[in-house]
Design a protein around this motif. Structure first.
Motif, PDB file in Angstrom:
ATOM      1  N   ASP A  14      36.904  17.854 -30.815  1.00 17.88           N
ATOM      2  CA  ASP A  14      37.609  19.029 -31.204  1.00 17.88           C
ATOM      3  C   ASP A  14      38.248  18.658 -32.473  1.00 17.88           C
ATOM      4  O   ASP A  14      38.994  17.881 -32.779  1.00 17.88           O
ATOM      5  N   ARG A  16      40.953  21.077 -35.302  1.00 16.93           N
ATOM      6  CA  ARG A  16      41.900  21.955 -35.708  1.00 16.93           C
ATOM      7  C   ARG A  16      42.475  21.755 -37.132  1.00 16.93           C
ATOM      8  O   ARG A  16      43.192  21.048 -37.509  1.00 16.93           O
ATOM      9  N   VAL A  18      45.005  22.995 -39.660  1.00 16.50           N
ATOM     10  CA  VAL A  18      46.774  23.582 -39.348  1.00 16.50           C
ATOM     11  C   VAL A  18      47.035  24.282 -40.510  1.00 16.50           C
ATOM     12  O   VAL A  18      47.174  25.441 -40.590  1.00 16.50           O
ATOM     13  N   SER A  19      46.970  23.545 -41.578  1.00 15.07           N
ATOM     14  CA  SER A  19      47.627  24.243 -43.044  1.00 15.07           C
ATOM     15  C   SER A  19      47.554  23.442 -44.017  1.00 15.07           C
ATOM     16  O   SER A  19      46.944  22.070 -43.964  1.00 15.07           O
ATOM     17  N   SER A  61      42.347  27.903 -41.129  1.00 18.74           N
ATOM     18  CA  SER A  61      43.583  27.606 -40.334  1.00 18.74           C
ATOM     19  C   SER A  61      43.666  28.553 -39.065  1.00 18.74           C
ATOM     20  O   SER A  61      43.999  28.553 -38.124  1.00 18.74           O
ATOM     21  N   LYS A  62      42.995  29.883 -39.252  1.00 17.64           N
ATOM     22  CA  LYS A  62      42.934  30.817 -38.282  1.00 17.64           C
ATOM     23  C   LYS A  62      42.036  30.697 -37.149  1.00 17.64           C
ATOM     24  O   LYS A  62      42.147  31.160 -36.272  1.00 17.64           O
ATOM     25  N   ASP A  63      41.059  29.475 -37.301  1.00 16.09           N
ATOM     26  CA  ASP A  63      40.049  29.551 -36.034  1.00 16.09           C
ATOM     27  C   ASP A  63      40.582  28.842 -34.995  1.00 16.09           C
ATOM     28  O   ASP A  63      40.237  28.847 -33.738  1.00 16.09           O
ATOM     29  N   GLY A  64      41.911  28.331 -35.018  1.00 22.16           N
ATOM     30  CA  GLY A  64      42.310  27.381 -33.689  1.00 22.16           C
ATOM     31  C   GLY A  64      41.534  26.341 -33.609  1.00 22.16           C
ATOM     32  O   GLY A  64      40.827  25.737 -34.487  1.00 22.16           O
ATOM     33  N   TRP A  65      41.317  25.795 -32.436  1.00 19.01           N
ATOM     34  CA  TRP A  65      40.503  24.669 -32.034  1.00 19.01           C
ATOM     35  C   TRP A  65      39.193  24.891 -32.098  1.00 19.01           C
ATOM     36  O   TRP A  65      38.747  25.880 -31.531  1.00 19.01           O
ATOM     37  N   TYR A 104      45.255  18.626 -40.668  1.00 21.23           N
ATOM     38  CA  TYR A 104      44.356  19.060 -39.575  1.00 21.23           C
ATOM     39  C   TYR A 104      44.465  17.898 -38.185  1.00 21.23           C
ATOM     40  O   TYR A 104      45.060  16.902 -38.445  1.00 21.23           O
TER      41      TYR A 104
END
Length: 121
Positions: A14, A16, A18-19, A61-65, A104
């Motif tokens: 998984d 993610r 983040v920014s 960043s908007k995708d989430g996990w 991330y």
């Protein structure tokens, strides 16, 4: 990690994004980079960044996990296990002079050996 020469591996995890380092949303590519030694023109060399079997994972960043999966095969002529590593890095978009650190997260790694398909007789 310790690989075996000639074996194909599947890595699932998984991921993610983040920014950037300032907390701003960002789009980028994350590259999984297995590293190991191989013989090139009779000399032993370590595979480095951006291997030919690297499979970039585009995300925002908007995708989430998100679920990620890559498959790679360690070459048959990989003689040493001392340089075996598994790395992941973000490839920021844009001009190299403007690159920023990317934040991330990774979780739930599963590494499996891909069994060769039996040939029909």
């Amino acid at each position: 990690t310790r690989y075996k020469a000639g074996i194909t591996y599947k890595v699932e995890f998984d991921l993610r994004l983040v920014s950037d380092h300032n907390g701003n949303p960002v789009d980028t590519k994350v590259v999984v980079n297995p590293r190991y030694t191989e013989k090139v023109d009779g000399a032993i060399k370590e595979g480095v960044d951006h291997p030919e079997n690297g499979q970039a994972i585009a995300l925002s960043s908007k995708d989430g996990w998100v679920k990620a999966s890559v498959t790679f095969t360690v070459k048959e002529d990989s003689p040493l296990r001392t340089s075996d590593r598994f790395t992941i890095f973000a490839n920021p978009l844009g001009n190299a002079s403007e690159f920023q650190n990317i934040v991330y997260m990774l979780d739930n790694f599963v590494v499996t050996v891909v069994e060769p398909e039996e040939k029909a007789e």
